[in-house]
Motif scaffolding. Structure first.
Motif, PDB file in Angstrom:
ATOM      1  N   ARG A  16      -3.187 -17.147  23.902  1.00 27.25           N
ATOM      2  CA  ARG A  16      -4.556 -17.657  23.849  1.00 27.25           C
ATOM      3  C   ARG A  16      -4.750 -18.523  22.594  1.00 27.25           C
ATOM      4  NH1 ARG A  16      -9.641 -16.166  26.066  1.00 27.25           N
ATOM      5  NH2 ARG A  16     -11.200 -17.475  25.026  1.00 27.25           N
ATOM      6  N   GLY A  17      -4.139 -18.108  21.495  1.00 30.43           N
ATOM      7  CA  GLY A  17      -4.241 -18.870  20.254  1.00 30.43           C
ATOM      8  C   GLY A  17      -3.630 -20.250  20.366  1.00 30.43           C
ATOM      9  N   ILE A  18      -2.545 -20.368  21.122  1.00 30.23           N
ATOM     10  CA  ILE A  18      -1.913 -21.672  21.327  1.00 30.23           C
ATOM     11  C   ILE A  18      -2.828 -22.590  22.133  1.00 30.23           C
ATOM     12  CG2 ILE A  18      -0.013 -22.827  22.533  1.00 30.23           C
ATOM     13  CD1 ILE A  18       1.765 -20.476  21.637  1.00 30.23           C
ATOM     14  N   GLU A  19      -3.526 -22.024  23.119  1.00 29.94           N
ATOM     15  CA  GLU A  19      -4.496 -22.814  23.883  1.00 29.94           C
ATOM     16  C   GLU A  19      -5.623 -23.293  22.970  1.00 29.94           C
ATOM     17  OE1 GLU A  19      -4.570 -23.969  27.130  1.00 29.94           O
ATOM     18  OE2 GLU A  19      -2.465 -23.406  26.902  1.00 29.94           O
ATOM     19  N   THR A  20      -6.043 -22.421  22.053  1.00 35.30           N
ATOM     20  CA  THR A  20      -7.073 -22.815  21.089  1.00 35.30           C
ATOM     21  C   THR A  20      -6.587 -23.988  20.251  1.00 35.30           C
ATOM     22  OG1 THR A  20      -7.963 -20.565  20.949  1.00 35.30           O
ATOM     23  CG2 THR A  20      -8.444 -22.033  19.107  1.00 35.30           C
ATOM     24  N   PHE A  21      -5.340 -23.911  19.797  1.00 33.13           N
ATOM     25  CA  PHE A  21      -4.744 -24.996  19.007  1.00 33.13           C
ATOM     26  C   PHE A  21      -4.827 -26.321  19.758  1.00 33.13           C
ATOM     27  CE2 PHE A  21      -0.582 -27.179  18.027  1.00 33.13           C
ATOM     28  CZ  PHE A  21      -1.000 -27.726  16.827  1.00 33.13           C
ATOM     29  N   ILE A  24      -8.581 -27.486  19.906  1.00 34.81           N
ATOM     30  CA  ILE A  24      -9.116 -27.883  18.603  1.00 34.81           C
ATOM     31  C   ILE A  24      -8.493 -29.194  18.125  1.00 34.81           C
ATOM     32  CG2 ILE A  24      -9.294 -27.241  16.166  1.00 34.81           C
ATOM     33  CD1 ILE A  24     -11.189 -25.746  18.160  1.00 34.81           C
ATOM     34  N   SER A  25      -7.222 -29.407  18.408  1.00 36.80           N
ATOM     35  CA  SER A  25      -6.593 -30.671  18.009  1.00 36.80           C
ATOM     36  C   SER A  25      -7.224 -31.838  18.752  1.00 36.80           C
ATOM     37  CB  SER A  25      -5.081 -30.624  18.243  1.00 36.80           C
ATOM     38  OG  SER A  25      -4.775 -30.469  19.616  1.00 36.80           O
ATOM     39  N   GLU A  26      -7.562 -31.625  20.016  1.00 34.70           N
ATOM     40  CA  GLU A  26      -8.232 -32.673  20.788  1.00 34.70           C
ATOM     41  C   GLU A  26      -9.657 -32.895  20.278  1.00 34.70           C
ATOM     42  OE1 GLU A  26      -7.854 -31.249  24.781  1.00 34.70           O
ATOM     43  OE2 GLU A  26      -5.747 -31.882  24.957  1.00 34.70           O
ATOM     44  N   ALA A  27     -10.334 -31.804  19.943  1.00 35.47           N
ATOM     45  CA  ALA A  27     -11.696 -31.913  19.422  1.00 35.47           C
ATOM     46  C   ALA A  27     -11.710 -32.634  18.079  1.00 35.47           C
ATOM     47  CB  ALA A  27     -12.313 -30.523  19.277  1.00 35.47           C
ATOM     48  N   ALA A  28     -10.704 -32.375  17.239  1.00 33.44           N
ATOM     49  CA  ALA A  28     -10.633 -33.013  15.925  1.00 33.44           C
ATOM     50  C   ALA A  28     -10.632 -34.534  16.060  1.00 33.44           C
ATOM     51  CB  ALA A  28      -9.384 -32.543  15.180  1.00 33.44           C
ATOM     52  N   GLU A  29      -9.850 -35.020  17.009  1.00 32.07           N
ATOM     53  CA  GLU A  29      -9.811 -36.470  17.230  1.00 32.07           C
ATOM     54  C   GLU A  29     -11.172 -36.976  17.681  1.00 32.07           C
ATOM     55  OE1 GLU A  29      -8.093 -39.721  20.336  1.00 32.07           O
ATOM     56  OE2 GLU A  29      -7.047 -37.804  20.232  1.00 32.07           O
ATOM     57  N   GLN A  30     -11.799 -36.248  18.596  1.00 31.31           N
ATOM     58  CA  GLN A  30     -13.113 -36.657  19.107  1.00 31.31           C
ATOM     59  C   GLN A  30     -14.168 -36.678  18.005  1.00 31.31           C
ATOM     60  OE1 GLN A  30     -13.863 -33.878  22.253  1.00 31.31           O
ATOM     61  NE2 GLN A  30     -12.133 -34.583  23.502  1.00 31.31           N
ATOM     62  N   PHE A  31     -14.060 -35.750  17.044  1.00 32.42           N
ATOM     63  CA  PHE A  31     -15.032 -35.672  15.957  1.00 32.42           C
ATOM     64  C   PHE A  31     -14.740 -36.665  14.836  1.00 32.42           C
ATOM     65  CE2 PHE A  31     -15.615 -30.866  16.972  1.00 32.42           C
ATOM     66  CZ  PHE A  31     -16.396 -31.189  18.061  1.00 32.42           C
ATOM     67  N   GLY A  32     -13.625 -37.372  14.934  1.00 31.64           N
ATOM     68  CA  GLY A  32     -13.296 -38.350  13.911  1.00 31.64           C
ATOM     69  C   GLY A  32     -12.574 -37.772  12.705  1.00 31.64           C
ATOM     70  N   VAL A  33     -11.991 -36.574  12.867  1.00 33.87           N
ATOM     71  CA  VAL A  33     -11.209 -35.986  11.789  1.00 33.87           C
ATOM     72  C   VAL A  33      -9.900 -36.767  11.649  1.00 33.87           C
ATOM     73  CG1 VAL A  33      -9.933 -33.916  11.068  1.00 33.87           C
ATOM     74  CG2 VAL A  33     -12.204 -33.690  12.114  1.00 33.87           C
ATOM     75  N   LYS A  34      -9.533 -37.110  10.436  1.00 32.44           N
ATOM     76  CA  LYS A  34      -8.317 -37.898  10.234  1.00 32.44           C
ATOM     77  C   LYS A  34      -7.069 -37.017  10.237  1.00 32.44           C
ATOM     78  CE  LYS A  34      -5.798 -41.499   9.438  1.00 32.44           C
ATOM     79  NZ  LYS A  34      -5.590 -42.499  10.509  1.00 32.44           N
ATOM     80  N   ALA A  35      -7.163 -35.855   9.593  1.00 29.15           N
ATOM     81  CA  ALA A  35      -5.996 -34.975   9.482  1.00 29.15           C
ATOM     82  C   ALA A  35      -6.413 -33.532   9.744  1.00 29.15           C
ATOM     83  CB  ALA A  35      -5.362 -35.103   8.098  1.00 29.15           C
ATOM     84  N   LEU A  36      -5.636 -32.865  10.575  1.00 30.68           N
ATOM     85  CA  LEU A  36      -5.895 -31.464  10.916  1.00 30.68           C
ATOM     86  C   LEU A  36      -4.634 -30.657  10.656  1.00 30.68           C
ATOM     87  CD1 LEU A  36      -7.729 -29.286  12.385  1.00 30.68           C
ATOM     88  CD2 LEU A  36      -6.463 -29.918  14.456  1.00 30.68           C
ATOM     89  N   THR A  37      -4.772 -29.606   9.864  1.00 28.50           N
ATOM     90  CA  THR A  37      -3.653 -28.691   9.624  1.00 28.50           C
ATOM     91  C   THR A  37      -3.975 -27.350  10.252  1.00 28.50           C
ATOM     92  OG1 THR A  37      -2.965 -29.739   7.550  1.00 28.50           O
ATOM     93  CG2 THR A  37      -2.332 -27.435   7.869  1.00 28.50           C
ATOM     94  N   VAL A  38      -3.024 -26.792  10.984  1.00 34.61           N
ATOM     95  CA  VAL A  38      -3.189 -25.466  11.577  1.00 34.61           C
ATOM     96  C   VAL A  38      -2.065 -24.569  11.062  1.00 34.61           C
ATOM     97  CG1 VAL A  38      -3.294 -24.141  13.709  1.00 34.61           C
ATOM     98  CG2 VAL A  38      -4.292 -26.406  13.629  1.00 34.61           C
ATOM     99  N   TYR A  39      -2.449 -23.384  10.586  1.00 33.56           N
ATOM    100  CA  TYR A  39      -1.475 -22.427  10.048  1.00 33.56           C
ATOM    101  C   TYR A  39      -0.878 -21.651  11.219  1.00 33.56           C
ATOM    102  CZ  TYR A  39       0.157 -19.714   5.958  1.00 33.56           C
ATOM    103  OH  TYR A  39       0.909 -19.143   4.953  1.00 33.56           O
TER     104      TYR A  39
END
Length: 202
Positions: A16-21, A24-39
């Motif tokens: 489920r966490g991988i699906e969240t990843f 969220i990575s797709e949402a980051a692009e939509q929100f205009g985030v330039k860089a996203l780091t996931v632990y």
């Protein structure tokens, strides 16, 4: 914890966490985030049961293989922070392939912290800088925060504006201790598998 609350195996929580990843990575692009780091996997996670660690690495490979067309379509540049050498060859080679094939993309910088620990990162950076001093490539009094930054895994990424820590824990857990010096930090109670686009937007 997410899986345990539902009487499910630990692997269900990771799946489920991988699906969240992905979301969220797709949402980051939509929100205009330039860089996203996931632990994704810390240096301490090796202490978990072997079958769980093996599952995580296999799941990471399967995700990257499946998500690769989307990465290319969205022109996402892939970075990895951490020591990938101890990882299984299949996963390590896939990571190196994606880093190479996406190096000219710049729509979103997607940084995966994999086998990452800030203590290890800072130790390795110190060794590299010390080695350059010994070899007279730099002088001791030239060492600065900029020099240190340029020897971290994140040297090609912009400064961190915001760190979101899910799951109710109020600690940094050995995550980018140097990079977070001036970042905003949000601690939220939602567990990562339940973290969604609305939570991210808020």
């Amino acid at each position: 914890r997410w899986a345990k609350k539902r009487g499910l195996p630990r692997s269900a929580g990771h799946a489920r966490g991988i699906e969240t990843f992905k979301h969220i990575s797709e949402a980051a692009e939509q929100f205009g985030v330039k860089a996203l780091t996931v632990y994704a996997f810390s240096t301490e996670n090796w202490k978990r049961p072997k079958e769980e660690v093996d599952y995580l690495f296999n799941a990471a490979y399967d995700f990257l293989e499946k998500y690769q067309p989307t990465i290319f379509e969205r022109q996402t540049r892939v970075f990895v922070s951490g020591d990938i050498e101890p990882l299984p060859d299949k996963l390590k080679n896939k990571i190196k392939e994606l880093i190479e094939k996406t190096k000219n993309f710049d729509k979103l910088y997607l940084n995966i912290a994999l086998n990452y620990g800030s203590y290890l990162e800072l130790t390795n950076a110190t060794k590299e800088i010390a080695n350059k001093v010994v070899n007279k490539q730099i002088k001791i009094d030239e060492i600065s925060d900029v020099i240190i930054t340029n020897h971290l895994y994140t040297r090609e990424l912009p400064p961190i504006d915001l760190m979101i820590r899910t799951g109710g824990e109020k600690r940094l857990s050995n995550f980018m201790l140097f990079q977070l010096a001036y970042s905003e930090i949000a601690f939220i109670d939602v567990l990562w598998p339940d973290f969604n686009k609305k939570e991210f937007y808020d």
